[in-house]
Structures are given as C-alpha cells and as structure tokens.
Design an enzyme around this catalytic site. Structure first.
Site, mmCIF file in Angstrom:
data_model
loop_
_atom_site.group_PDB
_atom_site.id
_atom_site.type_symbol
_atom_site.label_atom_id
_atom_site.label_comp_id
_atom_site.label_asym_id
_atom_site.label_seq_id
_atom_site.Cartn_x
_atom_site.Cartn_y
_atom_site.Cartn_z
ATOM 1 N N ALA A 345 0.867 -1.179 0.000
ATOM 2 C CA ALA A 345 0.000 0.000 0.000
ATOM 3 C C ALA A 345 0.902 1.226 0.000
ATOM 4 O O ALA A 345 2.113 1.126 0.186
ATOM 5 C CB ALA A 345 -0.926 0.004 1.224
ATOM 6 N N MET A 346 0.306 2.391 -0.215
ATOM 7 C CA MET A 346 1.072 3.639 -0.245
ATOM 8 C C MET A 346 0.267 4.740 0.410
ATOM 9 O O MET A 346 -0.905 4.949 0.085
ATOM 10 C CB MET A 346 1.419 4.011 -1.689
ATOM 11 N N GLU A 347 0.936 5.497 1.324
ATOM 12 C CA GLU A 347 0.260 6.433 2.221
ATOM 13 C C GLU A 347 -0.028 7.788 1.604
ATOM 14 O O GLU A 347 -0.017 8.804 2.323
ATOM 15 C CB GLU A 347 1.100 6.620 3.487
ATOM 16 N N HIS A 380 -1.293 0.990 9.395
ATOM 17 C CA HIS A 380 0.051 1.477 9.040
ATOM 18 C C HIS A 380 -0.042 2.699 8.139
ATOM 19 O O HIS A 380 0.614 3.728 8.380
ATOM 20 C CB HIS A 380 0.832 0.366 8.334
ATOM 21 N N GLU A 381 -0.869 2.606 7.099
ATOM 22 C CA GLU A 381 -0.957 3.720 6.148
ATOM 23 C C GLU A 381 -1.604 4.942 6.774
ATOM 24 O O GLU A 381 -1.183 6.078 6.532
ATOM 25 C CB GLU A 381 -1.724 3.283 4.901
ATOM 26 N N GLU A 403 8.773 4.792 8.417
ATOM 27 C CA GLU A 403 8.248 3.434 8.368
ATOM 28 C C GLU A 403 8.295 2.726 9.722
ATOM 29 O O GLU A 403 7.396 1.957 10.062
ATOM 30 C CB GLU A 403 8.997 2.624 7.311
#
Length: 892
Positions: A345-347, A380-381, A403
């Site tokens: 995934a990407m934040e 997390h994201e 991270e």
C-alpha cells in the site's frame, strides 16, 4: 509505504497546510505521444499540428557541475504547482497508452544562481518557444532572465535550464512546461492497471510516486524536503471518475470530463496521487465528520469486499487523532484497491492506494491472516497521515523515521479496533524476530545512514527493507509515549526526535536514564546489528557482544561505537523478584542477578532488542521450570526462550541439543506464540534436512490431537483468535512430520475445495507455471515474486526455479524495472534452502553475472544469500550428527 508493518506514543503536531496560489485555467490538451526521433507530426485525431522535439540529452563523465550531482542544490524552493494531466485509456494507432500534461511551478530564489535544476525523467517536452522546452516568468513585478539553454541530464534525471543572468534572492518565479509520456504497465510513476469486467477490458490510470517517480510524471523538485502545495486538474473520459489527494471541487464536461481538486496540504512530491477509473465506492454515513470512501472494482465493492475496511477506518482515524493529539488534517480519506500495485500500500495523503488483498476482505474465502493483514496495513498507512505526511524525514537516509514509527503504531491501532485478537503480542514475532533474522548478518545495515551514502534512486530503493520497517526500538516505548512535536515541523531528522525526547526526560523526574537520549539511541541507529547479552548467574557477570548468525563472518563496516550498546535489561527471578539494570559496557557485574538456586529470565516480555544467553546451570533451571509448570514464565518469554536458543545454537554459542530441549515441554503447551517460535525454528531443520535421513525422526506433533479434540473432530472453529492461528501450525506440522490421520484430513479438505473449479484454477505442472509467472497476461507483475517463490518452497520445484531464474533474470529484471520491490524477496525465497558448496558456487557465479551486466538488481540480497548459504553449509557439517543422535534418542 505498507510493504510491511511498523515507535511510541508520540506525537502531537499542530499544522494544517498552507493554501496558496491560483488554479490553472482548465484547457483541453491535444499533444500526442511520439517517439523522440520525430520532429513534427499531424495529430490524426483532431487535425491539430503539434511541434515536438527530440530534446538534447547529455550523459557526461563525473564532474563537479551541479547537474552531474544527484541532489538538488539549495538555491530554489518550490511554493506550489499547477498541474493538468490527461491520461488516454485507449491505445493510440501504435498501440501505446499515453498521457499529456501541462505544469507550472512557483519557486522562490534563496541564493543567487543562473541555473535551474528540476527533476524530469522519461518525459518528452513540447517546445514552449522557438528553442526551449520551458518558459520562465517573474512574479510580483520581477523580470525573469532569458533562458540561454535547456537540456536533459539523463543519469541524474534533471532538466537543466541555464539562464543569461542570475535569479534574484527573495523573488518568486513561474516555470511552465508542456510534456507527454507513456502510461506504461511498469507499476511506477503514472501507469496503467488493467482488469476484466463482464468480459470487457477496463483500464485504470493510477500512480506510485514513492520514492523518486514523481519526476516521471511532471517536472518537479523531487526530494522529500521540497514540500509544496499541489493544484491538480485531470482530464478523463465520460463514464470514468477522477480522484486525487484533495476533494473534487468541480467537474466540467467539454469534449472530455475535467475534474479540478482542492489544493493539497503542503507536502512532498512522493505523496501526490491520482487515479482515473470506472470504479465505484462505498462511503461513511453523512453524520461522520470525515468523509471516508472505499473504492474498487464494481464487482468487488458490490460483493461487500470493502465493507470491513470501511468499518474499521473511522475508529482507526479517531484512535490516531487521540494518539497523536492532533485532528486528522484533511476533509476526506479515500482508500482505493488497485488490480496492479507493486507495494502492499502507499500512504498518499488523502488517497491511500492498496493492492486488492491489502484492502479487500471476503469472509467467504479470506482467512484470518488475510483479515489481520488488511487491518494492519490500513492502520500502518493511516498512521502515516500524521507521521510521514505531516511530519516527513528530510532525506531518505532517515526513512526508518517514517516506516518504523508507522509499523509500531499500526499494532496499537489494530489492537484498538480488534481488542479480542491480542495483536500487540504478535509484534515480537512479526517484527522484532523478523528484524533479528536480517540484522544478524554482516550484510545488514544501520537504521540511519549518512545523507551522502544514500544518493542515487537505486540506493534509495534499497532502503525499503526489513531493517527499515521492522527494527523497532520497543525498549524505549515508555519514553516515547509522549507528545513529540508541539510546533510546526515539516521536515525532520532523527536528531530532532532525540531533542524532543530529551526535553520530556528532563521535565519528568520519574524517568531515570544512565545517559542522554542522544548517547543511548545513536548506538542503536548508527551501527548495524544488535547484541547478545550473556548472564552468568553464578558470578553476576553480564557481557554483551555483536550477535552474528555466522560467527566467522568478517564485519568490514566501520562504526563509531564498535558494537557497544546501552542495553536496558529487565529480569525476573523465580519467586516473582523483578528488576531492571542498564548494561553500559561490554562487561559488567551486577550482584542482584547472582543466584545459586533460582532461575533468572532476562528481557522480560521481550521489551528489548537483544538476545539472551545464560550459564549452563541457569539454562537447566529454566528448562526444569518449563517442564514442570511452564505457565509461570510469561508467554512471550516462552517463545523468546525457544527462538533465542535455536539462534544461539546456529551461531555456535550453545549446543544444538540444548536448543532442541527447549521444545520438549511443548507437549503441554497450547499457546500460539511459543508454538510459532518452535515451528519457525524447526522450519530451518526442514530446509536443511528435508532431503536427508534426518527428516524421518522429526515426528512429534501433540498439537494435532489437541485441536482435533477442541474442534469436535475438525467440525468447529476454535473460539480464540490465537487458537485459530495455532490450528494452522497443528495441521501443517503434523502433515509435514507424518502424523497419522493428517494426510487423510487434508486430502478430504482438498477434495471438498476442488468441487468448485471456477474458484480453483490450479493443478498445472511446475514448468508451465513458471512460464506463466513471467507472462503479465497470466500472472500480474505485482505477483511474480509470490508465484516463483511458492514453487521454490517445494523440494522438487526449488531446483527448477533456480535454473529458471538464472536463465531468465535479464528478462525478468527488464520487464519489471522496479527491481527493488521484488528482487530481495525473490532471491531469499529461492536460496534459503541452499546448503552445499555446489549451490554456493552457483550463487557466486550468479552475482558475478549480474555485476557484469547493466541491469538493476538488489546486490545486497545476493550478498545476504551468499552469507546465509555459507552459514547453512557450516551448520550442517557441525550439527547434523548431533541432531540425528538426539532425535533418535527421543524416539526410543
């Protein structure tokens, strides 16, 4: 980025980005994509004549010129961008998918310069004047110097603009460009993803900018500290929807749809995102103060696969608001599942992108592990929305600040939304022990490197690894349960964190530390590895040394601290006597740890990043306690004892039979964490011995009968979440070791599963499946690692995979040019069983072949594989006979 998971209760920030600038006038773009060799071409679609140019490119020898350096000079600072992009979702007459764009950036001159360097890569530019590819305008009455020359520096990925005179300090300028690029399928920059719906191919235009791909989409100052506001407009076909970081403001229809978005917060280029698709969504109810939308393929959304993500997102955001003591700074939270996506995934701020399996959960077919993955990736994201997006590392050498913190906080937030799972207990195994595995190799690296050691895009890519995501300093979590930032800080370095922590320590007399935060923590982040602490309960002596799984390996990486850590040792004695002691030197003596009769257990509840060894007598007392009443020892430490013992044995610190003896008490153990530690470590025996006579005696699996009983002969689900995980261990290990009844059970389950052939398109032979793995029409690029490694896990498939990858690695690397995302996992998955001199020689030749080529590959992964293979060879030669003898004794 969520390719993994990821310190403390920080972290208050007060900030809402500055909105500024005017919105670029919306217009229809008509530039078509052409190859660079063409000079002129008539657009057959609308008859507009377009002048294009093969822009000059330079690849020079190393020099001291600014354009030959990879870092931007500090003379210019961007304020905001106006970007308009038009992705074409159908191929042109040459079969290519393209996008066209116009971009303007306002920047301020901080130092006198007659040079503008702005990142640009893989883009072709339209001439904006008779000779140049960019147009420069002064703002606020300032006159702009004329452009003398423009060219593209290929190696450093810069558009270079030389000016006839210098820019004025303190003045602002507008730089305008028009360009076009390929909407390729390489999973980076502005790319396309494809899927089929009702037998019709659908194309999605989407983005992945991290770490250095924004420059592939439009000219930009593509470094994390170069934060700016982004004004974006997307042109897209009727019937599609456009999304970006900001909320859609207006949607105008001319010949195509034109969607304008609200300005972003002030942010780094790598967080910019936009998607054009035919997706649909589900959303939060109107009474929610944050608009939450889950986007994806219509079939997936309508079959309720996004429901779980929607249900947990709002409580996660509220938890994080409370945790960070700062309101979520955006008006909406979009989360979108993409059929093709390289990372987990990407934040992206306000528009988080996911692999489908990281956002969608289908209760009919998804496992507990799938559900846990979804919630931990989401947490997390969303943790990044504050730490990473609002506050960002200054440069990529401190990526762990982003991270590592997000990994840690993800477990806290997941535990909040799923309180019955006890998911925080899994952090030790899923994160700490995973980091141990990599950090015990000489090919490891420090958490934080010097900025001048991380320069090129390839070097930046290699930082996205287990150390960065999983080496979490849980030993400091109590000190880090604080409000970290009380002022506006857009970009930070680790020393900022230490200063804030020191302020908290100085203000709280109850926190007693043996040294400054800076002195303690720098020893953990500026040198690689971790210590093994050896406690001699006969004398009270405590020693520390750098733990290496391959003890004869030579560490050739210099360190200012020479592997001397400040170690917080928590301990427990039989009789519930607890204590804490700081080990500040390589050797010390501590009288309270001296005992002749009590057992002593160190690293209580695994709150420190170190392994523990004891004198032989204390090991015997711990084993006696485990075999008589194991529940006296905390469950996390029962798992720790097993994991430490097996790894100490692999490093020749203790005897292998001592490690094997830590498993004998498992006949009475029913908890998941100790069993998982045993399974993970016994797996190494299967890797090393599955083709030898040692495999036969490994036939013990008491857990199988236990779960058969508590599930009424496998007809019910275990009620506890951890028991559901442990049932997997029970069946897997039982079948692997030949327990009676296990093969019949799994065959029966398999026959039931195969009754629905539509959902089970498997059963092809290995070679054909390997061929499928590099055909993107059959297996998506994002899944190539999983497909290949899955075959390599089979004893028959492993040599086939190794031969296949060596024969096709150039094709694999060329086709999947974002090699950093998959090559490390690919090499580890294929080579983890290597344990012969012949395999070592093959691996070394493979390294030489790659080094001699021009292709990008993760050389650190190959070096780790070589180191691990050497360790495996040594371990088998020294331990095989002992293991065999002990196992035979236990089976008598």
């Amino acid at each position: 980025m969520g390719k993994g998971f990821y310190i403390s209760k920080p972290l208050g920030f007060v900030l809402f980005g500055l909105g500024a600038g005017a919105v670029l006038t919306i217009f229809a773009l008509s530039v078509v994509y052409v190859q660079e060799k063409r000079k002129n071409e008539v657009n057959a679609r609308d008859g507009t004549r377009i002048v294009t140019t093969a822009a000059p490119h330079r690849t020079s020898a190393p020099s001291n010129e600014a354009w030959d350096k990879y870092r931007l000079p500090d003379a210019l600072l961007p304020e905001y961008y106006n970007v308009t992009l038009w992705p074409r979702l159908v191929p042109d007459e040459e079969g290519m998918y393209i996008f066209t764009g116009k971009s303007g950036v306002v920047f301020t001159c901080l130092k006198e310069t007659n040079l503008i360097l702005i990142h640009s890569n893989e883009l072709n530019f339209t001439l904006t004047s008779e000779m140049h590819h960019a147009k420069l305008t002064g703002l606020g009455g300032t006159s702009a110097p004329a452009i003398l020359e423009t060219w593209f520096q290929t190696q450093t990925q810069f558009m270079v603009i030389q000016l006839k005179r210098k820019l004025q300090v303190g003045k602002s300028y507008w730089l305008y460009t028009e360009f076009h690029g390929e909407l390729s399928d390489n999973l980076g920059g502005f790319y396309r993803s494809e899927y089929t719906e009702n037998d019709v191919k659908k194309v999605v235009a989407t983005t992945q900018m991290q770490p250095t791909a924004a420059r592939n989409v439009f000219p930009c100052f593509d470094e994390p500290s170069m934060k700016a506001v982004f004004h974006l407009t997307l042109l897209h076909p009727p019937g599609t929807v456009a999304l970006s970081n900001g909320m859609e403001l207006e949607n105008i229809v001319i010949s195509v749809l034109q969607t304008r978005f609200e300005p972003t917060e002030k942010m780094s280029t790598y967080l910019l995102a936009f998607v054009v698709s035919e997706f649909t969504n589900i959303r939060s109810p109107p009474e929610a103060n944050i608009l939450i939308r889950i986007w994806g393929r219509r079939e997936a959304i309508e079959s309720c696969q996004g429901d779980y993500a929607l249900n947990v997102t709002f409580p996660i955001l509220k938890y994080l608001e409370n945790y960070y003591n700062t309101t979520y700074p955006l008006s909406k939270s979009d989360q979108i599942a993409l059929p093709d996506f390289a990372a987990g995934a990407m934040e992206n701020w306000g528009l988080v992108t996911y692999r489908e399996l990281s956002l969608f959960y289908d209760p009919k077919v998804s496992s507990n592990e799938d559900k846990e993955w979804v919630v931990t990736v989401i947490t997390h994201e969303l943790a990044h929305m504050w730490f990473g997006n609002l506050v960002t590392m200054r440069w990529w050498n401190d990526l762990w600040l982003n991270e590592g913190f997000a990994s840690y906080v993800s477990y806290l937030a997941a535990d909040y939304v799923e309180p019955t799972w006890n998911i925080k207990d899994l952090m030790v195994q899923q994160q700490v022990q995973k980091a141990f595995d990599v950090d015990s190799l000489v090919s490891s690296h420090p958490l934080s490197s010097r900025e001048d050691e991380v320069i090129t895009p390839d070097q930046i890519d290699q930082l996205f690894d287990t150390i960065t995501y999983s080496k979490v300093f849980i030993m400091c979590q109590k000190q880090l349960e604080i409000t970290l930032l009380s002022s506006v800080v857009f970009n930070t370095v680790y020393t900022d964190l230490w200063k804030k922590l020191q302020e908290v320590v100085d203000a709280d007399s109850s926190i007693q530390l043996p040294a400054s935060i800076n002195e303690i923590m720098n020893r953990w982040i500026l040198q690689m590895g971790f210590p093994v602490v050896t406690i001699d309960t006969r004398t009270g002596s405590i020693t520390q040394q750098h733990f290496l799984i391959h003890p004869e390996a030579v560490v050739d990486k210099p360190s200012d601290y020479n592997y001397e850590w400040f170690v917080p040792i928590t301990w427990l004695k039989s009789g519930s006597n607890m204590g804490q002691h700081w080990l500040l030197t390589k050797t010390a003596s501590y009288e309270p740890m001296k005992t002749d009769t009590d057992w002593l257990l160190a690293n209580l509840n695994v709150t420190g990043y170190y392994r523990v060894n004891y004198d032989p007598q204390n090991w015997e007392r711990l084993l006696t306690q485990l075999n008589s009443d194991h529940k006296v020892i905390p469950v996390l430490n029962r798992g720790q004892i097993i994991d430490d013992a097996f790894n100490l044995a692999r490093a020749d610190i203790i005897n292998i039979t001592l490690a094997l003896r830590t498993t004998k008490y498992l006949y009475e153990e029913k908890e998941y964490i100790p069993w998982e530690s045993a399974v993970r470590n016994l797996e190494y025996f299967f890797l090393m011995f599955d083709r030898t006579e040692v495999y036969g005696p490994l036939q013990a699996q008491p857990l199988f009968d236990h779960f058969k009983d508590i599930t009424s002969n496998w007809t019910q689900k275990p009620p506890r979440y951890m028991d559901q995980y442990n049932q997997i261990n029970a069946v897997s290990m039982a079948c692997k070791t030949g327990v009676k009844g296990c093969s019949e059970l799994t065959r029966m389950w398999y026959r039931q599963w195969m009754k629905n052939p539509d959902t089970n398109p498997y059963g092809k032979c290995f070679s054909k499946y390997l061929e499928y793995s590099i055909d993107p029409n059959l297996i998506r690029k994002q899944d190539i690692t999983y497909a290949i490694v899955y075959i390599a896990d089979n004893v028959i498939g492993q040599p086939l995979v190794w031969d296949f990858v060596r024969a096709n690695w150039e094709h694999i690397t060329k086709d999947f040019d974002d090699g950093s995302f998959f090559s490390g996992g690919l090499i580890n998955g294929i080579t983890k069983k290597f344990s012969t001199e012949f395999e070592l020689q093959q691996l070394q030749r493979f390294k030489e072949d790659i080094a001699a080529s021009s292709f990008t590959f993760d050389m650190q992964a190959i070096e780790r594989a070589i180191e691990q293979t050497k360790a495996n060879i040594k371990w088998i030669s020294e331990n095989k006979a002992q293991v065999m003898n002990w196992l035979i004794e236990q089976s008598d």
